[in-house]
Design a protein around this motif. Structure first.
Motif, mmCIF file in Angstrom:
data_model
loop_
_atom_site.group_PDB
_atom_site.id
_atom_site.type_symbol
_atom_site.label_atom_id
_atom_site.label_comp_id
_atom_site.label_asym_id
_atom_site.label_seq_id
_atom_site.Cartn_x
_atom_site.Cartn_y
_atom_site.Cartn_z
ATOM 1 N N SER A 34 -15.485 -34.268 -4.145
ATOM 2 C CA SER A 34 -14.105 -34.558 -4.626
ATOM 3 C C SER A 34 -13.796 -35.764 -3.737
ATOM 4 N N GLN A 35 -12.865 -36.705 -4.416
ATOM 5 C CA GLN A 35 -12.306 -37.876 -3.455
ATOM 6 C C GLN A 35 -10.885 -37.562 -3.033
ATOM 7 N N GLN A 36 -10.355 -36.345 -3.164
ATOM 8 C CA GLN A 36 -8.923 -36.126 -2.796
ATOM 9 C C GLN A 36 -8.586 -36.746 -1.468
ATOM 10 N N SER A 37 -9.340 -36.417 -0.614
ATOM 11 C CA SER A 37 -8.977 -36.806 0.952
ATOM 12 C C SER A 37 -8.976 -38.411 1.084
ATOM 13 N N SER A 38 -9.830 -39.072 0.277
ATOM 14 C CA SER A 38 -9.764 -40.434 0.307
ATOM 15 C C SER A 38 -8.659 -40.802 -0.286
ATOM 16 N N HIS A 39 -8.291 -40.254 -1.500
ATOM 17 C CA HIS A 39 -7.037 -41.021 -2.103
ATOM 18 C C HIS A 39 -5.749 -40.553 -1.341
ATOM 19 N N LEU A 40 -5.705 -39.510 -0.689
ATOM 20 C CA LEU A 40 -4.505 -39.183 -0.192
ATOM 21 C C LEU A 40 -3.983 -40.314 0.822
ATOM 22 N N ARG A 41 -4.920 -40.839 1.468
ATOM 23 C CA ARG A 41 -4.843 -41.972 2.351
ATOM 24 C C ARG A 41 -4.006 -43.067 1.858
ATOM 25 N N PHE A 42 -4.549 -43.434 0.339
ATOM 26 C CA PHE A 42 -3.712 -44.495 -0.304
ATOM 27 C C PHE A 42 -2.412 -44.099 -1.274
ATOM 28 N N GLY A 43 -2.017 -42.833 -1.415
ATOM 29 C CA GLY A 43 -1.006 -42.299 -2.073
ATOM 30 C C GLY A 43 -1.242 -42.417 -3.626
ATOM 31 N N GLY A 44 -2.434 -42.219 -3.906
ATOM 32 C CA GLY A 44 -2.771 -42.442 -5.312
ATOM 33 C C GLY A 44 -4.427 -43.019 -5.451
ATOM 34 N N ILE A 45 -4.542 -42.912 -6.696
ATOM 35 C CA ILE A 45 -6.044 -43.398 -7.044
ATOM 36 C C ILE A 45 -6.162 -45.077 -7.324
ATOM 37 N N ILE A 46 -7.174 -45.650 -6.456
ATOM 38 C CA ILE A 46 -7.316 -47.091 -6.818
ATOM 39 C C ILE A 46 -8.392 -47.219 -7.415
ATOM 40 N N PRO A 47 -8.782 -47.590 -8.853
ATOM 41 C CA PRO A 47 -9.916 -47.611 -9.540
ATOM 42 C C PRO A 47 -11.287 -48.205 -9.048
ATOM 43 N N PRO A 48 -10.847 -49.440 -8.321
ATOM 44 C CA PRO A 48 -12.401 -49.796 -7.758
ATOM 45 C C PRO A 48 -12.719 -48.868 -6.401
ATOM 46 N N VAL A 49 -11.962 -48.342 -5.694
ATOM 47 C CA VAL A 49 -12.256 -47.505 -4.492
ATOM 48 C C VAL A 49 -12.805 -46.204 -5.405
ATOM 49 N N ALA A 50 -12.421 -45.640 -6.256
ATOM 50 C CA ALA A 50 -13.031 -44.609 -6.931
ATOM 51 C C ALA A 50 -14.364 -45.084 -7.231
ATOM 52 N N GLN A 51 -14.438 -46.170 -7.965
ATOM 53 C CA GLN A 51 -15.595 -46.445 -8.426
ATOM 54 C C GLN A 51 -16.670 -46.538 -7.393
ATOM 55 N N ASP A 52 -16.498 -47.058 -6.110
ATOM 56 C CA ASP A 52 -17.401 -47.047 -5.121
ATOM 57 C C ASP A 52 -17.766 -45.899 -4.717
ATOM 58 N N ILE A 53 -16.793 -44.797 -4.499
ATOM 59 C CA ILE A 53 -17.393 -43.504 -3.966
ATOM 60 C C ILE A 53 -18.344 -43.013 -4.872
ATOM 61 N N HIS A 54 -17.807 -43.121 -6.283
ATOM 62 C CA HIS A 54 -18.790 -42.504 -7.478
ATOM 63 C C HIS A 54 -20.155 -42.970 -7.094
ATOM 64 N N ARG A 55 -20.180 -44.294 -6.933
ATOM 65 C CA ARG A 55 -21.549 -45.181 -6.892
ATOM 66 C C ARG A 55 -22.356 -44.250 -5.861
#
Length: 396
Positions: A34-55
């Protein structure tokens, strides 16, 4: 051919999930990052960040799933992967990895529609015959769909603006619930639900208009509720002269009123969908069982689920949802959807021509009956539902 074994891969948004599921609904192994804790810091999902974490995680997630299942990729019959709809940057990571495994082990690929997978997930753990009515409510979607088979979905209504999960999360953030230790690790929707259930007896301190009440259709709109909530918070903060990081003193009652507003809207739209299905005899070829399935992340919310169950029971419907950990995005629902397609011989899209399979960010769930529902112009006598049993003096 014995029962099929399918690997499912899900990366449509911000969770990297994989699972191996058998034809009789046994989960041999499942793993999710889950990326929830990473996105909590940004206050929402940033697609390129989500992509990097998936990769960074996809290989580990899939390999770990095989390890937990105690099998190798040679042992699966097919690889199911979410290819639509979702964040294109996220979808592409799962798709590429699925193609890589399929190619390496010479396995067919089954592209999966993310929302259809949510809609069918409850069938893995409960015996729910086709057809059934499904309310799919999550952080990204809100729709009512009549499900006839693995291949036939008819859309009765969808959201015109915000998804309910998104509205709940934004208001939880605006209320600063994360500043309380008890709520710090919860999703916004869960924090609001827990706070609402601890509220004292009055759930009418804050008024919420009923969205789209003039429209006799099954469309949803959560933006107005969110805007009203934000206005209530601003008024209270200014009246009470609160410090920037302070919470409303009656935040529990506030959560109860907001959750009640969201729930009432869902009850009304879903009741009209039930009445439409009955009036149009959509269940005419079915047996006596009528089913309402609630799926997607918001289905975890017991206040909403119990209210919907209570309303649907008044029309003779049984209400189901997947186990809570399978309501949010996960690989199990993708694998199960692949299994159902194989069992139903719904294999039009299954292929070893991997180049033909592509991703699609937007994609309807099926045929739209939205205009037909509007034309039916059904006036409803609203079912009485106690949204907070024991608390609510003014249910609806």
């Amino acid at each position: 051919q014995s029962a099929p074994v399918v690997l499912g891969i899900e990366t449509s948004c911000d969770d990297t999930g994989a699972a191996v599921v058998t034809g009789d609904g046994k989960v041999l192994g499942e793993y999710i990052h889950s990326q929830q804790s990473s996105h909590l810091r940004f206050g929402g999902i940033i697609p390129p960040v989500a992509q990097d974490i998936h990769r960074a995680n996809i290989e580990f997630v899939v390999q770990n799933t095989f390890k937990l299942a105690n099998i190798t990729p040679n042992d699966v019959d097919a690889i199911a992967v979410t290819n639509r709809p979702g964040l294109p940057l996220s979808l592409i990571v799962g798709m590429r990895y699925a193609k890589h495994i399929a190619r390496t082990y010479d396995k067919p690929l089954i592209p999966i529609h993310h929302m259809q997978a949510h809609a069918l997930m409850a069938r893995m753990s409960s015996s729910i015959p086709y057809p059934f009515l499904c309310l799919l409510v999550s952080g990204g979607h809100s729709l009512l769909v009549f499900v006839e088979s693995t291949a036939r979905f008819q859309l009765l209504g969808e959201t015109l603006d915000d998804a309910p999960g998104e509205a709940l999360d934004k208001i939880a953030r605006r209320l600063k619930l994360r500043n309380i230790a008890k709520y710090a690790q919860m999703s916004g929707g869960q924090a609001i639900e827990v706070a609402a259930q601890t509220a004292s007896n009055d759930t009418s301190a804050y008024e919420y208009p009923l969205p789209l009440s003039k429209y006799r259709d099954c469309q949803f709109s959560f933006a107005g509720l969110k805007n009203t909530a934000t206005r209530h918070i601003l008024e209270q903060e200014s009246t009470l002269n609160l410090a920037p990081d302070a919470l409303l003193p009656d935040y529990e009652a506030f959560c109860a009123c907001f959750l009640k507003g969201v729930t009432r809207h869902m009850l009304h739209r879903t009741q009209r969908a039930i009445e439409y299905c009955e009036r149009r005899s959509l269940f005419s070829n079915a047996g006596p069982q009528r089913s309402l399935v609630v799926s997607g992340g918001v289905a975890c919310n017991d206040v909403i689920f119990d209210a919907l169950s209570s309303m649907a029971a008044q029309f003779g419907y049984n209400t189901y949802r997947p186990p809570k950990h399978l309501c949010t995005d996960n690989g199990t629902m993708i694998a199960w959807n692949g299994v159902e397609k194989l069992l139903a011989k719904d294999t039009v899209e299954m292929t070893k021509n991997y180049e033909q399979v592509d991703i699609s960010g937007k994609c309807p769930i099926g045929e739209s009956l939205v205009d037909e529902v509007k034309e039916a112009n059904i006036a409803c006598k609203w079912a009485k539902v106690d949204i907070f049993p024991g608390k609510d003096k003014s249910s609806r």
